[in-house]
Design an enzyme around this catalytic site. Structure first.
Site, PDB file in Angstrom:
ATOM      1  N   VAL A 142     -11.412 -11.001  90.953  1.00 33.96           N
ATOM      2  CA  VAL A 142     -10.969  -9.617  90.731  1.00 33.96           C
ATOM      3  C   VAL A 142     -11.963  -8.633  91.314  1.00 33.96           C
ATOM      4  O   VAL A 142     -13.161  -8.915  91.428  1.00 33.96           O
ATOM      5  CB  VAL A 142     -10.772  -9.322  89.222  1.00 33.96           C
ATOM      6  CG1 VAL A 142      -9.777 -10.286  88.599  1.00 33.96           C
ATOM      7  CG2 VAL A 142     -12.104  -9.367  88.468  1.00 33.96           C
ATOM      8  N   CYS A 143     -11.446  -7.452  91.706  1.00 29.49           N
ATOM      9  CA  CYS A 143     -12.285  -6.313  92.070  1.00 29.49           C
ATOM     10  C   CYS A 143     -11.550  -5.060  91.607  1.00 29.49           C
ATOM     11  O   CYS A 143     -10.618  -5.154  90.803  1.00 29.49           O
ATOM     12  CB  CYS A 143     -12.580  -6.289  93.570  1.00 29.49           C
ATOM     13  SG  CYS A 143     -11.157  -5.876  94.592  1.00 29.49           S
ATOM     14  N   GLN A 144     -11.900  -3.897  92.109  1.00 28.55           N
ATOM     15  CA  GLN A 144     -11.269  -2.677  91.608  1.00 28.55           C
ATOM     16  C   GLN A 144      -9.939  -2.372  92.296  1.00 28.55           C
ATOM     17  O   GLN A 144      -8.970  -2.005  91.658  1.00 28.55           O
ATOM     18  CB  GLN A 144     -12.219  -1.487  91.779  1.00 28.55           C
ATOM     19  CG  GLN A 144     -11.824  -0.253  90.975  1.00 28.55           C
ATOM     20  CD  GLN A 144     -11.884  -0.497  89.471  1.00 28.55           C
ATOM     21  OE1 GLN A 144     -12.716  -1.263  88.984  1.00 28.55           O
ATOM     22  NE2 GLN A 144     -10.995   0.150  88.730  1.00 28.55           N
ATOM     23  N   GLY A 146      -8.556  -4.568  94.961  1.00 29.67           N
ATOM     24  CA  GLY A 146      -7.894  -5.759  95.475  1.00 29.67           C
ATOM     25  C   GLY A 146      -8.339  -6.181  96.862  1.00 29.67           C
ATOM     26  O   GLY A 146      -7.993  -7.274  97.319  1.00 29.67           O
ATOM     27  N   LEU A 171      -8.257  -4.220  89.516  1.00 27.58           N
ATOM     28  CA  LEU A 171      -8.298  -3.799  88.119  1.00 27.58           C
ATOM     29  C   LEU A 171      -7.718  -2.395  87.916  1.00 27.58           C
ATOM     30  O   LEU A 171      -7.384  -2.031  86.790  1.00 27.58           O
ATOM     31  CB  LEU A 171      -9.745  -3.836  87.615  1.00 27.58           C
ATOM     32  CG  LEU A 171     -10.384  -5.228  87.556  1.00 27.58           C
ATOM     33  CD1 LEU A 171     -11.858  -5.119  87.182  1.00 27.58           C
ATOM     34  CD2 LEU A 171      -9.647  -6.116  86.568  1.00 27.58           C
TER      35      LEU A 171
END
Length: 234
Positions: A142-144, A146, A171
């Protein structure tokens, strides 16, 4: 005797031909096997892209480990409880002239408006992940937004990880309450910093100023015209 000699010679040639044929078949089989092995070795697992609800199910029901690849600032603002943090990018503190110029430009634009640190690719990313997980591990990356998670997943796949899932849109697309989180913000707001966080206030102030200017021109046209005709003394 001649007949026997002929038969012996004939049998010898047949045996030689058969041996050559068998050897040719074995050689061909070995070549085919090598070719198949090479083709088989080139087949790699594909990264599975999932939404927030499917990501939650993978963690709860299939035992996926959450790997957060955001930078430290976003991770500190908010992250999923019990996740693992290995940033794909780290803060760039190099002091060569080129980096100093780029860092200055960044800090005055992207850094100022979006609160983003000046970063570079983490040279220890793969090693750090492998230190914590064997390649057969189930990982939800996951990251902020994508983008970093997709890049990280592709890198890990090339390094032998076979069971990778990636959170589509990051996220920022996760609704509050989907995951238990830690931090001062909601997961979807962890990427918001800098001047964009006061954009609403700036817009409200600007709107008030424009409305006041419109009312002034409407009710006091003579004074407004005088102000517009005034020019700075050169």
């Amino acid at each position: 005797m001649t007949s026997i000699g002929f038969c012996t010679a004939f049998s010898h040639h047949r045996a030689s031909w058969a041996a050559i044929r068998v050897d040719h078949v074995r050689t061909s089989n070995r070549k085919s096997f090598k070719s198949f092995s090479k083709r088989h070795a080139m087949v790699r697992a594909e990264v599975n892209f999932v939404n927030a609800e499917e990501a939650k199910r993978l963690v709860a029901e299939e035992g996926y480990n959450i790997l957060d690849v955001r930078d430290k600032t976003q991770y500190d603002r908010a992250h999923i409880k019990a996740c693992y943090h290995v940033p794909l990018f780290v803060e760039n503190k190099d002091n060569d002239l080129s980096t100093i110029i780029k860092r200055t430009v960044h800090n005055n634009f992207s850094g100022l408006f979006f609160g983003l640190p000046f970063t570079k690719l983490n040279p220890d990313f793969v090693r750090s992940v492998k230190d914590q997980f064997p390649t057969e591990s189930k990982l939800l990356v996951v990251c902020q937004e994508g983008l970093r998670s997709a890049a990280a997943s592709n890198t890990l796949e090339q390094e032998g990880f076979q069971d990778l899932s990636c959170l589509t849109s990051g996220l920022q697309s996760v609704k509050p309450g989907t995951f238990d989180s830690i931090g001062s913000k909601e997961l979807q707001d962890a990427g918001k910093a800098g001047l964009v966080t006061v954009q609403g206030k700036i817009s409200a102030i600007l709107g008030t100023v424009l409305i006041c200017a419109f009312l002034f021109i409407t009710f006091f046209p003579d004074q407004a015209e005088k102000l517009l005709q005034m020019s700075p003394v050169s």
